[in-house]
Design a protein around this motif. Sequence first.
Motif, PDB file in Angstrom:
ATOM      1  N   VAL A   1      -1.977   3.265 -13.588  1.00 14.51           N
ATOM      2  CA  VAL A   1      -2.364   1.843 -13.732  1.00 14.51           C
ATOM      3  C   VAL A   1      -1.492   0.960 -12.855  1.00 14.51           C
ATOM      4  O   VAL A   1      -1.961  -0.026 -12.259  1.00 14.51           O
ATOM      5  N   ILE A   2      -0.191   1.321 -12.749  1.00 11.36           N
ATOM      6  CA  ILE A   2       0.729   0.508 -11.941  1.00 11.36           C
ATOM      7  C   ILE A   2       0.292   0.533 -10.481  1.00 11.36           C
ATOM      8  O   ILE A   2       0.305  -0.488  -9.781  1.00 11.36           O
ATOM      9  N   ALA A   3      -0.104   1.719 -10.023  1.00  9.85           N
ATOM     10  CA  ALA A   3      -0.571   1.825  -8.632  1.00  9.85           C
ATOM     11  C   ALA A   3      -1.825   0.972  -8.414  1.00  9.85           C
ATOM     12  O   ALA A   3      -1.971   0.310  -7.376  1.00  9.85           O
ATOM     13  N   LEU A   4      -2.746   0.996  -9.395  1.00  7.46           N
ATOM     14  CA  LEU A   4      -3.956   0.171  -9.272  1.00  7.46           C
ATOM     15  C   LEU A   4      -3.611  -1.313  -9.247  1.00  7.46           C
ATOM     16  O   LEU A   4      -4.204  -2.094  -8.490  1.00  7.46           O
ATOM     17  N   LEU A   5      -2.640  -1.723 -10.080  1.00  8.00           N
ATOM     18  CA  LEU A   5      -2.248  -3.133 -10.106  1.00  8.00           C
ATOM     19  C   LEU A   5      -1.673  -3.572  -8.761  1.00  8.00           C
ATOM     20  O   LEU A   5      -1.932  -4.686  -8.293  1.00  8.00           O
ATOM     21  N   LEU A   6      -0.882  -2.687  -8.156  1.00 11.16           N
ATOM     22  CA  LEU A   6      -0.317  -3.023  -6.846  1.00 11.16           C
ATOM     23  C   LEU A   6      -1.418  -3.093  -5.778  1.00 11.16           C
ATOM     24  O   LEU A   6      -1.458  -4.004  -4.952  1.00 11.16           O
TER      25      LEU A   6
ATOM     26  N   GLY B   1       0.820  -1.218   0.000  1.00  8.62           N
ATOM     27  CA  GLY B   1       0.000   0.000   0.000  1.00  8.62           C
ATOM     28  C   GLY B   1       0.847   1.258   0.000  1.00  8.62           C
ATOM     29  O   GLY B   1       0.532   2.244  -0.690  1.00  8.62           O
ATOM     30  N   LEU B   2       1.926   1.249   0.776  1.00 12.40           N
ATOM     31  CA  LEU B   2       2.812   2.407   0.843  1.00 12.40           C
ATOM     32  C   LEU B   2       3.493   2.651  -0.491  1.00 12.40           C
ATOM     33  O   LEU B   2       3.587   3.805  -0.960  1.00 12.40           O
ATOM     34  N   ILE B   3       3.958   1.611  -1.125  1.00 12.38           N
ATOM     35  CA  ILE B   3       4.604   1.749  -2.432  1.00 12.38           C
ATOM     36  C   ILE B   3       3.626   2.307  -3.457  1.00 12.38           C
ATOM     37  O   ILE B   3       3.966   3.193  -4.262  1.00 12.38           O
ATOM     38  N   ALA B   4       2.390   1.780  -3.428  1.00 18.23           N
ATOM     39  CA  ALA B   4       1.380   2.257  -4.371  1.00 18.23           C
ATOM     40  C   ALA B   4       1.077   3.730  -4.133  1.00 18.23           C
ATOM     41  O   ALA B   4       0.892   4.511  -5.091  1.00 18.23           O
ATOM     42  N   LEU B   5       0.997   4.139  -2.855  1.00 16.89           N
ATOM     43  CA  LEU B   5       0.728   5.534  -2.539  1.00 16.89           C
ATOM     44  C   LEU B   5       1.858   6.435  -3.037  1.00 16.89           C
ATOM     45  O   LEU B   5       1.610   7.521  -3.613  1.00 16.89           O
ATOM     46  N   ILE B   6       3.097   6.030  -2.775  1.00 21.08           N
ATOM     47  CA  ILE B   6       4.260   6.815  -3.240  1.00 21.08           C
ATOM     48  C   ILE B   6       4.233   6.922  -4.755  1.00 21.08           C
ATOM     49  O   ILE B   6       4.483   8.002  -5.333  1.00 21.08           O
ATOM     50  N   LEU B   7       3.941   5.823  -5.431  1.00 16.09           N
ATOM     51  CA  LEU B   7       3.892   5.829  -6.901  1.00 16.09           C
ATOM     52  C   LEU B   7       2.797   6.776  -7.389  1.00 16.09           C
ATOM     53  O   LEU B   7       2.979   7.542  -8.348  1.00 16.09           O
ATOM     54  N   LEU B   8       1.637   6.718  -6.715  1.00 17.82           N
ATOM     55  CA  LEU B   8       0.502   7.560  -7.118  1.00 17.82           C
ATOM     56  C   LEU B   8       0.877   9.039  -6.986  1.00 17.82           C
ATOM     57  O   LEU B   8       0.606   9.852  -7.895  1.00 17.82           O
ATOM     58  N   LEU B   9       1.501   9.436  -5.872  1.00 13.48           N
ATOM     59  CA  LEU B   9       1.887  10.829  -5.646  1.00 13.48           C
ATOM     60  C   LEU B   9       2.964  11.256  -6.628  1.00 13.48           C
ATOM     61  O   LEU B   9       2.964  12.416  -7.131  1.00 13.48           O
TER      62      LEU B   9
ATOM     63  N   ILE C   1       1.489  10.709 -19.013  1.00  9.49           N
ATOM     64  CA  ILE C   1       2.047  10.304 -17.714  1.00  9.49           C
ATOM     65  C   ILE C   1       0.983   9.637 -16.838  1.00  9.49           C
ATOM     66  O   ILE C   1       1.255   8.713 -16.065  1.00  9.49           O
ATOM     67  N   ALA C   2      -0.269  10.070 -16.991  1.00  8.13           N
ATOM     68  CA  ALA C   2      -1.341   9.549 -16.122  1.00  8.13           C
ATOM     69  C   ALA C   2      -1.581   8.050 -16.313  1.00  8.13           C
ATOM     70  O   ALA C   2      -2.197   7.403 -15.453  1.00  8.13           O
TER      71      ALA C   2
ATOM     72  N   VAL D   1       3.463  10.038  -9.689  1.00  2.34           N
ATOM     73  CA  VAL D   1       2.865  10.224 -11.009  1.00  2.34           C
ATOM     74  C   VAL D   1       2.105  11.548 -11.059  1.00  2.34           C
ATOM     75  O   VAL D   1       2.177  12.297 -12.050  1.00  2.34           O
ATOM     76  N   PHE D   2       1.384  11.863  -9.975  1.00  2.94           N
ATOM     77  CA  PHE D   2       0.627  13.114  -9.942  1.00  2.94           C
ATOM     78  C   PHE D   2       1.574  14.316 -10.021  1.00  2.94           C
ATOM     79  O   PHE D   2       1.312  15.288 -10.747  1.00  2.94           O
ATOM     80  N   TYR D   3       2.655  14.241  -9.279  1.00  5.49           N
ATOM     81  CA  TYR D   3       3.611  15.371  -9.279  1.00  5.49           C
ATOM     82  C   TYR D   3       4.205  15.570 -10.665  1.00  5.49           C
ATOM     83  O   TYR D   3       4.266  16.689 -11.181  1.00  5.49           O
ATOM     84  N   VAL D   4       4.670  14.497 -11.272  1.00  5.65           N
ATOM     85  CA  VAL D   4       5.285  14.593 -12.600  1.00  5.65           C
ATOM     86  C   VAL D   4       4.268  15.103 -13.608  1.00  5.65           C
ATOM     87  O   VAL D   4       4.580  15.945 -14.481  1.00  5.65           O
ATOM     88  N   ASP D   5       3.032  14.591 -13.505  1.00  4.04           N
ATOM     89  CA  ASP D   5       2.015  14.955 -14.493  1.00  4.04           C
ATOM     90  C   ASP D   5       1.579  16.411 -14.336  1.00  4.04           C
ATOM     91  O   ASP D   5       1.291  17.099 -15.320  1.00  4.04           O
ATOM     92  N   ALA D   6       1.565  16.908 -13.069  1.00  3.25           N
ATOM     93  CA  ALA D   6       1.019  18.243 -12.832  1.00  3.25           C
ATOM     94  C   ALA D   6       2.088  19.350 -12.835  1.00  3.25           C
ATOM     95  O   ALA D   6       1.808  20.475 -13.276  1.00  3.25           O
TER      96      ALA D   6
END
Length: 526
Positions: A50-55, A22-30, A45-46, A32-37
């Motif tokens: 999908v990787i976060a959802l898979l995890l 869960g922690l890895i997925a959260l870090i990945l999600l943040l 980039i968005a 991706v959001f930072y890079v995309d925004a």
Amino acid sequence: MVAGAGAFLRGQGSLQHDLVIGLIALILLLTVFYVDAFTKIEGAIAVLYVIALLLLSEVVTRRALMAMAILCAALAIFAFLFSHGIDPGIQPTLRLTVSLAALAITTALLLRNDTFRSELLASNAALRESEGRYRSIFDNTKVALWEHDYSRVRSHLMELKLQGVTDLRVHVRSNPGAATQCMDMISTVAANEAAYELLGPHAGDGGPGTLRRYVASDDETFIDLMQAILDGAEHFEGKGTVTTDGGEKRLVLLSIGLPDDASTFNRVVVGMIDITQREMTQKALNEAQAELTRAARAATVGALSASLAHELNQPLGAIGVNAQTLLRWLDRDPPDLAAVRKSAERIIRDGQRASDIIQNTRSMLTQNTNESEWIDLYALIDETTRLMEHDLQRDAVVVDIHRNTRIPSVKTVRIELQQVLINLMTNAVQAMSSVDAAPRTIVIDVAPRTDEIVSIVVRDNGPGIAADARDKVFAPFYTTKASGMGMGLSICRSTLEARGGKLEGYNHPEGGAVFEITLPLEDLHE
């Protein structure tokens, strides 16, 4: 306690694993959001959400996964608007559309995969439960169960079938080693406790050829089982002989369900019930029945001898009396030839009666049907009275025949009915000889009982049937006479019953014994 601690540690380890994912997925999600925004990188980039959802799909529920998918889509849209404003252009819009489509497709596939996984887990749980029930029944039932692998021998038998073999017995006779070859292809998978008790400690030993320890290769039941497999039968039952680990022969009843699917022949359950004791008991019973049959035959011979002696006594006695009378008429001077002729005719008549009795007995022994004929009952009674003339005159007995009713003819065997009447009249004469009643009378009354039955009543004025003899008067060998054999009334009753009639005996209210014959009236036009 140790097992509980182990389960607790495994639970703790699983929770830590879920937290890490869960922690890895959260870090990945943040990330991706930072890079995309907040970066100028041009690209979809968005899609990396999908990787976060898979995890997360491995550690969250379906609802949480859908919530995370919605969150990812919202972050992607927010980043898109934050980076490109309200007039982004075609390329950024296409990248956003691709990212949202990827999120939607991935979420749908993950939800579908979760459904399939749940169904698979439920199916596996049901399978484990079913296997547990089967194993519990297999292990705990009192019926000896043997699991065998018949897959190899079935393939071999199908090859023989393709070669034209249809009768395995013929094939085994032509190929002496064929049965042994089939047996060596069978291996034991498992055995339950009852099978160990029946066969011994090695009943569950696996490996090809182990079946030969318990079953002979030339056992007829084994060959029948192979024939059933060859024929594609669904079930097989039979009796077979097995040899235990201790060398003891046991007769067992086999019951085998043969699968429809060839792939499941690797585990075929053989049920065995020990019937050794039952068969031994049945054998002893058969031997006892055979002994009883021999004893019954001996008793039949004795009864037959007694019956013949009883039935022949009257005509042979009459022949002796008539022969003595004939000699007296010859000794006269001059001889009375008319009386001699009459005595000779009586001897011939009584000799013929003796011959008829023997012939009738022979017919019963050979189970030949004696020829029935239409008989006038009054005429038969008159003829019987004439045959009894000497005994009646000797004891001063009068016969009174009631002829007040017209009786139709009956269809029966003349000699048999006449012998019954002679026996009843002889018994009446002997019964009245012990009393001083005068006159000594036998009353014979013939009357229809119903439209289908006629009765012949023979009554005397003797002492009647004793109270202690009423239930035994028709029993074989029961007699109240010092020189009697006790066969007469028994023979009379059995003779009448064989022709559909009856014979009953009772005392008359005014004294004396009454014996009543009932005969069926057949259709005169048949």
